[in-house]
Design a protein around this motif. Sequence first.
Motif, PDB file in Angstrom:
ATOM      1  N   ARG A 164       0.360  -1.181  -8.915  1.00 18.51           N
ATOM      2  CA  ARG A 164      -0.474  -1.852  -9.920  1.00 18.51           C
ATOM      3  C   ARG A 164       0.278  -2.983 -10.608  1.00 18.51           C
ATOM      4  O   ARG A 164      -0.244  -4.088 -10.760  1.00 18.51           O
ATOM      5  CB  ARG A 164      -0.964  -0.848 -10.955  1.00 18.51           C
ATOM      6  N   VAL A 165       1.510  -2.714 -11.040  1.00 27.00           N
ATOM      7  CA  VAL A 165       2.261  -3.742 -11.755  1.00 27.00           C
ATOM      8  C   VAL A 165       2.617  -4.898 -10.815  1.00 27.00           C
ATOM      9  O   VAL A 165       2.537  -6.071 -11.205  1.00 27.00           O
ATOM     10  CB  VAL A 165       3.496  -3.155 -12.480  1.00 27.00           C
ATOM     11  N   LEU A 166       2.947  -4.615  -9.573  1.00 25.97           N
ATOM     12  CA  LEU A 166       3.269  -5.673  -8.614  1.00 25.97           C
ATOM     13  C   LEU A 166       2.052  -6.571  -8.358  1.00 25.97           C
ATOM     14  O   LEU A 166       2.161  -7.798  -8.370  1.00 25.97           O
ATOM     15  CB  LEU A 166       3.762  -5.071  -7.297  1.00 25.97           C
ATOM     16  N   ILE A 167       0.907  -5.980  -8.166  1.00 26.45           N
ATOM     17  CA  ILE A 167      -0.309  -6.761  -7.916  1.00 26.45           C
ATOM     18  C   ILE A 167      -0.673  -7.591  -9.145  1.00 26.45           C
ATOM     19  O   ILE A 167      -0.998  -8.777  -9.031  1.00 26.45           O
ATOM     20  CB  ILE A 167      -1.468  -5.852  -7.474  1.00 26.45           C
ATOM     21  N   ALA A 189       9.456  -1.175 -19.595  1.00 27.09           N
ATOM     22  CA  ALA A 189       8.994  -0.252 -18.556  1.00 27.09           C
ATOM     23  C   ALA A 189       8.264  -1.010 -17.455  1.00 27.09           C
ATOM     24  O   ALA A 189       8.434  -0.718 -16.266  1.00 27.09           O
ATOM     25  CB  ALA A 189       8.082   0.812 -19.156  1.00 27.09           C
ATOM     26  N   MET A 190       7.462  -2.004 -17.834  1.00 26.10           N
ATOM     27  CA  MET A 190       6.749  -2.809 -16.845  1.00 26.10           C
ATOM     28  C   MET A 190       7.742  -3.552 -15.964  1.00 26.10           C
ATOM     29  O   MET A 190       7.620  -3.573 -14.741  1.00 26.10           O
ATOM     30  CB  MET A 190       5.803  -3.787 -17.553  1.00 26.10           C
ATOM     31  N   LYS A 191       8.773  -4.145 -16.575  1.00 19.90           N
ATOM     32  CA  LYS A 191       9.784  -4.887 -15.808  1.00 19.90           C
ATOM     33  C   LYS A 191      10.539  -3.967 -14.857  1.00 19.90           C
ATOM     34  O   LYS A 191      10.842  -4.338 -13.722  1.00 19.90           O
ATOM     35  CB  LYS A 191      10.770  -5.576 -16.751  1.00 19.90           C
ATOM     36  N   SER A 192      10.820  -2.759 -15.311  1.00 15.49           N
ATOM     37  CA  SER A 192      11.524  -1.798 -14.471  1.00 15.49           C
ATOM     38  C   SER A 192      10.685  -1.423 -13.247  1.00 15.49           C
ATOM     39  O   SER A 192      11.175  -1.403 -12.117  1.00 15.49           O
ATOM     40  CB  SER A 192      11.865  -0.553 -15.295  1.00 15.49           C
ATOM     41  N   ARG A 193       9.404  -1.150 -13.473  1.00 17.87           N
ATOM     42  CA  ARG A 193       8.515  -0.810 -12.352  1.00 17.87           C
ATOM     43  C   ARG A 193       8.357  -1.985 -11.402  1.00 17.87           C
ATOM     44  O   ARG A 193       8.342  -1.810 -10.182  1.00 17.87           O
ATOM     45  CB  ARG A 193       7.146  -0.380 -12.869  1.00 17.87           C
ATOM     46  N   LEU A 194       8.239  -3.172 -11.949  1.00 19.19           N
ATOM     47  CA  LEU A 194       8.099  -4.362 -11.122  1.00 19.19           C
ATOM     48  C   LEU A 194       9.346  -4.562 -10.261  1.00 19.19           C
ATOM     49  O   LEU A 194       9.243  -4.846  -9.064  1.00 19.19           O
ATOM     50  CB  LEU A 194       7.843  -5.592 -12.002  1.00 19.19           C
ATOM     51  N   HIS A 195      10.511  -4.389 -10.859  1.00 13.02           N
ATOM     52  CA  HIS A 195      11.761  -4.538 -10.102  1.00 13.02           C
ATOM     53  C   HIS A 195      11.827  -3.520  -8.961  1.00 13.02           C
ATOM     54  O   HIS A 195      12.162  -3.871  -7.831  1.00 13.02           O
ATOM     55  CB  HIS A 195      12.972  -4.375 -11.032  1.00 13.02           C
ATOM     56  N   ARG A 196      11.503  -2.249  -9.262  1.00 11.83           N
ATOM     57  CA  ARG A 196      11.521  -1.211  -8.219  1.00 11.83           C
ATOM     58  C   ARG A 196      10.504  -1.521  -7.124  1.00 11.83           C
ATOM     59  O   ARG A 196      10.776  -1.330  -5.937  1.00 11.83           O
ATOM     60  CB  ARG A 196      11.257   0.162  -8.827  1.00 11.83           C
ATOM     61  N   ALA A 255       0.824  -1.215   0.000  1.00 13.82           N
ATOM     62  CA  ALA A 255       0.000   0.000   0.000  1.00 13.82           C
ATOM     63  C   ALA A 255       0.857   1.264   0.000  1.00 13.82           C
ATOM     64  O   ALA A 255       0.433   2.306  -0.501  1.00 13.82           O
ATOM     65  CB  ALA A 255      -0.943   0.001   1.202  1.00 13.82           C
ATOM     66  N   ALA A 256       2.067   1.180   0.531  1.00 11.76           N
ATOM     67  CA  ALA A 256       2.957   2.342   0.584  1.00 11.76           C
ATOM     68  C   ALA A 256       3.659   2.616  -0.748  1.00 11.76           C
ATOM     69  O   ALA A 256       4.257   3.679  -0.921  1.00 11.76           O
ATOM     70  CB  ALA A 256       4.005   2.144   1.689  1.00 11.76           C
ATOM     71  N   LEU A 257       3.581   1.686  -1.682  1.00 17.86           N
ATOM     72  CA  LEU A 257       4.230   1.881  -2.990  1.00 17.86           C
ATOM     73  C   LEU A 257       3.533   2.982  -3.780  1.00 17.86           C
ATOM     74  O   LEU A 257       2.327   3.191  -3.632  1.00 17.86           O
ATOM     75  CB  LEU A 257       4.147   0.589  -3.816  1.00 17.86           C
TER      76      LEU A 257
END
Length: 181
Positions: free
Chosen positions: A133-136, A158-165, A125-127
Amino acid sequence: MADRTDWPGEALIVAAQGGDLDSLTALVTGSHPNVRRFAHSLCASREDAEDAAQEALIILYRRIGMLRASGALASWMFRIVRNECLRRARLMPRERAQLPETAVLSAEDEVLQRLEAGRVAEAIAALPADQRRVLIMRDVQGYSGRMAAESLGLSTAAMKSRLHRARAAVQHSLGDTRALH
């Protein structure tokens, strides 16, 4: 979170808590845009967001008397929406299929699982919304990388980058040195 001036006023909240049906109806109607905004920022899919918003408004209607301070409506509703989005994410068929039908947890194991799930939920929730969204979508709902990227209007990179972060931020928040996936 929404600005407090967007929420119904204190007099309306107090009247609704007192059982005035017109005030309660106006409170639910006035809270709807903010509740939807919360749900869309917390849930991974539009369908879950709409369902979570509706459930939160039903809870508001039924339990307004449980609100301790009329000025706390926004934070109370945020917690309700967050919990509903997390509940919906946990009920995904993929997760249910992984649990054997005969598995029975001890009371202690169940409590420990709930505590850990709460910690993870708070970290997620803190993300930032784009990372959440991408993690879920990837780690909870089981979307493929391509499907998640397309749903979010992103390139796969871009999706992979956000997921990694997002994963790194959750790990850091939990103080965990092992990889999430």
